[in-house]
Design a protein around this motif. Sequence first.
Motif, PDB file in Angstrom:
ATOM      1  N   VAL A  76       0.833  -1.184   0.000  1.00  0.00           N
ATOM      2  CA  VAL A  76       0.000   0.000   0.000  1.00  0.00           C
ATOM      3  C   VAL A  76       0.881   1.252   0.000  1.00  0.00           C
ATOM      4  O   VAL A  76       1.995   1.251   0.539  1.00  0.00           O
ATOM      5  CB  VAL A  76      -0.928  -0.020   1.238  1.00  0.00           C
ATOM      6  N   ASN A  77       0.397   2.321  -0.624  1.00  0.00           N
ATOM      7  CA  ASN A  77       1.119   3.590  -0.625  1.00  0.00           C
ATOM      8  C   ASN A  77       0.139   4.731  -0.434  1.00  0.00           C
ATOM      9  O   ASN A  77      -1.076   4.530  -0.387  1.00  0.00           O
ATOM     10  CB  ASN A  77       1.927   3.761  -1.920  1.00  0.00           C
ATOM     11  N   HIS A  78       0.687   5.933  -0.313  1.00  0.00           N
ATOM     12  CA  HIS A  78      -0.152   7.120  -0.205  1.00  0.00           C
ATOM     13  C   HIS A  78      -0.254   7.775  -1.581  1.00  0.00           C
ATOM     14  O   HIS A  78       0.719   8.345  -2.075  1.00  0.00           O
ATOM     15  CB  HIS A  78       0.424   8.092   0.823  1.00  0.00           C
ATOM     16  N   PRO A  79      -1.417   7.691  -2.218  1.00  0.00           N
ATOM     17  CA  PRO A  79      -1.563   8.278  -3.554  1.00  0.00           C
ATOM     18  C   PRO A  79      -1.525   9.795  -3.477  1.00  0.00           C
ATOM     19  O   PRO A  79      -1.950  10.404  -2.491  1.00  0.00           O
ATOM     20  CB  PRO A  79      -2.938   7.789  -4.007  1.00  0.00           C
ATOM     21  N   ILE A  80      -1.013  10.416  -4.535  1.00  0.00           N
ATOM     22  CA  ILE A  80      -1.052  11.874  -4.686  1.00  0.00           C
ATOM     23  C   ILE A  80      -1.866  12.177  -5.932  1.00  0.00           C
ATOM     24  O   ILE A  80      -1.478  11.803  -7.045  1.00  0.00           O
ATOM     25  CB  ILE A  80       0.356  12.480  -4.832  1.00  0.00           C
ATOM     26  N   TYR A  81      -2.994  12.840  -5.760  1.00  0.00           N
ATOM     27  CA  TYR A  81      -3.809  13.290  -6.886  1.00  0.00           C
ATOM     28  C   TYR A  81      -3.663  14.796  -7.028  1.00  0.00           C
ATOM     29  O   TYR A  81      -3.376  15.503  -6.055  1.00  0.00           O
ATOM     30  CB  TYR A  81      -5.279  12.913  -6.676  1.00  0.00           C
TER      31      TYR A  81
END
Length: 383
Positions: A76-81
């Motif tokens: 899992v990762n932290h998405p950047i939109y």
Amino acid sequence: MQLFRALLLARCFFSAAALHIDKRTPQPFTDFTDNIFFYPASDAVQWRTLYARSLQLPDNSLLMTWENYPKEPPLVNHPIYKSIDGGATWSNFSQVKDQTNGWGMRFQPFLYTLPRDFGGFAAGTILAAGVSTPFSLEGGVYIDLYASKDQAKTWNFVSHIAYGAGPETIKNGNDALWEPFLLIHDNSLICFYSDQTDPNHGQKLVHVTTSNLLTWSAPVSDVTFPAYGDRPGMTTVAHIESSNQFIMTFEYCGKGGCRVHYKVASSPLNFDSAQAIQLTSNDTSKTTPVGSPYVVWTPHPNRSDGSGLIIVSGGNQEPVFINEDAANPAGWKKVDVGMWSAYSRSMRIITVNGKKKLFFGNGGNMGDPKYNSVACGVVPIPT
């Protein structure tokens, strides 16, 4: 954070309005609320999304990240939109991935822009802090720091901010860490977080500091309560620029539930000695928000005397709570802004077409995961 994690899906804080989702896309650079722009995969696990955090770049584009729960592997990762039209539409821009632990970036991301050159990093460098721990929640936990020198396109590991032996659960006695919040002050970058590693407290609020982003001080207490099982959590801090004071909000999970409290101090390093005050609205309802607060300060939109407004969001209330700069306990006004409540609904003052606006980031609720999508809103600054 504590009460909500414990109750899991039994507590459902989403508004009834969330049952009637309007999927129309807002017009660019306008005011809007409840704009869902990310739907998690149908096989996503746990709460699908939680804990959205935002940032505005110098070109006025917006970034958003959140806790994301796809099936693993991959980690899992932290998405950047990113949005280039005032939050109306968003595109998948980058990810903050675990580059050092082999665990993934799992909980509570936070984005921060260095306002000046600091520790060998140039002004404008974007920092991302977050909790890295294994899927099993066993084996340890780090709050880790990543940096981007190219406006969030790419990320590099910088340092471990804090470590706990785990397991990463809210059970008292487990050495867990939660909820980093970054703030630069004088010659230090401060990281506030929730700490379960003190044997005298099930959880307390602490901060650590760094002068170079690489090495961090020992933790210093910000909020503790005498009873071992009382659990203050979820620090956010705002600078009251007009008075040069600082306000911290947090939830206090004790016998009365996780009611929102705050402290005011002349330095963000000295909250420990400040009085903890329960936030209660000054209308006839005498409402106290419950859980996952967030605080911002902004110059008053209708005055030119340098005064401002403190704005606080709570997890179980759609309205926000606003106050004058002195943060008088009797001065909290409840104002409906028409934005869904959310678990740790974040706020940020942004600029849209030259005007200051209040931006919301919603990352779902501790309720029915069917409704745990990511939404945003842009409204005039409430007064």
